[in-house]
Write a protein that holds these residues in place. Sequence first.
Motif, PDB file in Angstrom:
ATOM      1  N   GLU A   1       5.468   4.311 -15.244  1.00  0.00           N
ATOM      2  CA  GLU A   1       6.136   4.726 -14.014  1.00  0.00           C
ATOM      3  C   GLU A   1       5.183   5.588 -13.171  1.00  0.00           C
ATOM      4  O   GLU A   1       5.073   5.415 -11.958  1.00  0.00           O
ATOM      5  N   GLU A   2       4.484   6.473 -13.855  1.00  0.00           N
ATOM      6  CA  GLU A   2       3.523   7.338 -13.151  1.00  0.00           C
ATOM      7  C   GLU A   2       2.406   6.496 -12.533  1.00  0.00           C
ATOM      8  O   GLU A   2       1.941   6.790 -11.430  1.00  0.00           O
TER       9      GLU A   2
ATOM     10  N   ASN B   1       2.636   3.520 -11.459  1.00  0.00           N
ATOM     11  CA  ASN B   1       3.182   2.892 -10.267  1.00  0.00           C
ATOM     12  C   ASN B   1       3.227   3.874  -9.097  1.00  0.00           C
ATOM     13  O   ASN B   1       2.891   3.524  -7.963  1.00  0.00           O
ATOM     14  N   VAL B   2       3.613   5.121  -9.399  1.00  0.00           N
ATOM     15  CA  VAL B   2       3.664   6.136  -8.346  1.00  0.00           C
ATOM     16  C   VAL B   2       2.268   6.361  -7.764  1.00  0.00           C
ATOM     17  O   VAL B   2       2.090   6.453  -6.552  1.00  0.00           O
ATOM     18  N   MET B   3       1.282   6.435  -8.658  1.00  0.00           N
ATOM     19  CA  MET B   3      -0.083   6.645  -8.168  1.00  0.00           C
ATOM     20  C   MET B   3      -0.492   5.521  -7.220  1.00  0.00           C
ATOM     21  O   MET B   3      -1.108   5.756  -6.184  1.00  0.00           O
TER      22      MET B   3
ATOM     23  N   LEU C   1       1.479   3.818  -5.364  1.00  0.00           N
ATOM     24  CA  LEU C   1       2.219   3.932  -4.110  1.00  0.00           C
ATOM     25  C   LEU C   1       1.662   5.035  -3.216  1.00  0.00           C
ATOM     26  O   LEU C   1       1.849   4.990  -2.006  1.00  0.00           O
ATOM     27  N   VAL C   2       1.022   6.025  -3.783  1.00  0.00           N
ATOM     28  CA  VAL C   2       0.423   7.029  -2.898  1.00  0.00           C
ATOM     29  C   VAL C   2      -1.018   6.673  -2.566  1.00  0.00           C
ATOM     30  O   VAL C   2      -1.758   7.502  -2.047  1.00  0.00           O
ATOM     31  N   GLY C   3      -1.394   5.432  -2.856  1.00  0.00           N
ATOM     32  CA  GLY C   3      -2.686   4.952  -2.359  1.00  0.00           C
ATOM     33  C   GLY C   3      -3.868   5.190  -3.277  1.00  0.00           C
ATOM     34  O   GLY C   3      -5.008   5.166  -2.830  1.00  0.00           O
ATOM     35  N   ALA C   4      -3.589   5.406  -4.570  1.00  0.00           N
ATOM     36  CA  ALA C   4      -4.697   5.619  -5.506  1.00  0.00           C
ATOM     37  C   ALA C   4      -5.388   4.295  -5.800  1.00  0.00           C
ATOM     38  O   ALA C   4      -4.735   3.287  -6.031  1.00  0.00           O
ATOM     39  N   GLY C   5      -6.722   4.316  -5.762  1.00  0.00           N
ATOM     40  CA  GLY C   5      -7.489   3.137  -6.141  1.00  0.00           C
ATOM     41  C   GLY C   5      -7.492   3.001  -7.648  1.00  0.00           C
ATOM     42  O   GLY C   5      -7.035   3.887  -8.367  1.00  0.00           O
TER      43      GLY C   5
ATOM     44  N   HIS D   1      -9.075   5.818  -9.630  1.00  0.00           N
ATOM     45  CA  HIS D   1      -8.316   7.055  -9.632  1.00  0.00           C
ATOM     46  C   HIS D   1      -7.207   7.018 -10.678  1.00  0.00           C
ATOM     47  O   HIS D   1      -6.813   8.050 -11.204  1.00  0.00           O
TER      48      HIS D   1
ATOM     49  N   ASP E   1      -1.921  -6.694  -9.738  1.00  0.00           N
ATOM     50  CA  ASP E   1      -0.880  -6.632  -8.691  1.00  0.00           C
ATOM     51  C   ASP E   1      -0.358  -8.016  -8.330  1.00  0.00           C
ATOM     52  O   ASP E   1      -1.075  -8.955  -8.364  1.00  0.00           O
TER      53      ASP E   1
END
Lengths: 226, 302
Positions: free
Chosen positions: B207-208, B210-212, B214-218, B221, B302
């Motif tokens: 889940e984390e 996925n959150v990363m 969504l905030v644009g992490a490559g 990262h 993805d």
Amino acid sequence: MITFKDVSKIYLPDHIALNNINLTIQPKEFVSLAGPSGAGKSTLLRLAIREEQPSKGQIFLEEQEINHLAAKDLPQLRRKIGIVFQDFKLLSNKTAYENIAFAMEVGGRTNQEIEEDVPRVLRLVGLHDRDEHFPDQLSGGEKQRVAIGRALAHRPTILIADEPTGNLDLINTWDIIRLLLKINELGTTVILATHDREIVNTLDRRVITLEKGRVIRDEEKGRYIL
Amino acid sequence: MLTTLSRIVKSGWLNFWRNRWLSSSAISIMGLTIFVTTSLLLINVLTNSLVQILRDKIDISVYFNLETTEEQILETRKSLIDLEEVESVEYVSQEEALEKFEEKHQDNQLLMQSIQELDDNPLEASLNIKAGTASQYEQIVDFLNGSQYKEIIDKINYRQNQAVIARLSSITAVLQRSGVVVSIILALMAVLITFNTIRLAIYSSREEINVMKLVGAGHWHIRGPFIVEGAFYGLVAAVIVLIIFYPVLWLLSPKMTAFLPGSDLFYFFRINFWQILLLQIAVGVSLGVASSLVAIRRYLRD
Ligand SMILES: Nc1ncnc2c1ncn2[C@@H]1O[C@H](COP(=O)(O)OP(=O)(O)OP(=O)(O)O)[C@@H](O)[C@H]1O
Ligand SMILES: [Mg+2]
């Protein structure tokens, strides 16, 4: 700013979540996306951030067609958009400060910028004294404010919020809405999905109403009518 | 680039530190793996020293007729040394043979007397031959029997030793081969368990992840901190195992030495301390890194 052209989304095998959506949102607008549960609001927003792909049609963000972006270009897209969710989606093992800093880090900002900007953002969302707290140690309203702070980390031109007040009490709800309005005044486009009649009617801004996957109403200074 | 790297390392370290109680399961599994690997190494050292001891015990002696001259024997020795199979050849002259005999039987009055009564030295000069491996004695004996030296050779004590030599050679072969097989199986099991533990840890973070996204992490990262965390598991596990090994070996080593003279595990451990530590860290870190890399792959698609 953002344009949907003949967009449909069909969940397999045959559930039509969005049916032929056409709409354009201008820069600096504050738009509410209203409609009953299951109308397709979240689906529409998920398409806008390319969390999902449309079954049909095109989606443009600032001239860029996003529905065919390669996986490697997704981070770039998401750094242009700030996203806020009903369930906050904070990183649980990072503090409030670090949650916001993380978004800035992945955006490639320098350490100096981050050290200057995070406190500024925390002050904007009213949490400068909670920076060392982990999500577990924050109230729902505070968590949502951290999430909004994080959404602002990339200095996005557009902020997408999917029922950001869904899990909050009345006081916190209005705090969040006021915060969104303030962000909008500072020049950011805001799209707010909600099925809260009070909010929509009080805002007195553009309202797009969805029902069963279709746009049934789109009015400047709209009201929540079903 | 450098900032990204330092951020990733810092983030990985923080995750590791904040999850330290959760991490302990991964660390203990990893420690087990490293423990097994190190044990296998030490067992290998033991087996080798056992094989060495056995090998040192085997040799064959070639006895020469009494009238053979020293030159002839030394010539034989030279041609033996030229053989590929031969590791060493020791020359025992008649006089040396007599000395050894007297030394060995000095308490036996009867024997001593009868030997002293003889005018000539009754003992034959000999060559003690050691081969590289036990199975090569056959070829050496064949060589001697087929050569011009056959004339001057009285006897070769190979026949008497043949059964023992054959047994030893099969035992050492089995010992070494099964050592390799058992090592591979155990190491494989340990690696699989570690991999699964890390996969589970990453699964609980999906889940984390996925959150990363969504905030644009490559990808780096997201992946980087997990890999660093995996490396820390390996590092800590290696150090813990080393701390366990030290006193255990200190206690156990003397018993081993009593059982297998000539082997001293603790000594080996101390002499190679840094190499072993490095090996353990290398095993731990590469295992942690590789497992994290593989385990996180599916969440980055993805
Ligand atoms: N992953 C999915 N697979 C299948 N069907 C889905 C999926 N996601 C959403 N749906 C369906 O699509 C329709 C629209 O869902 P969506 O989440 O967009 O509604 P919503 O307007 O956001 O509702 P709410 O106000 O309750 O959040 C619903 O009928 C839902 O069951
Ligand atoms: Mg929804």
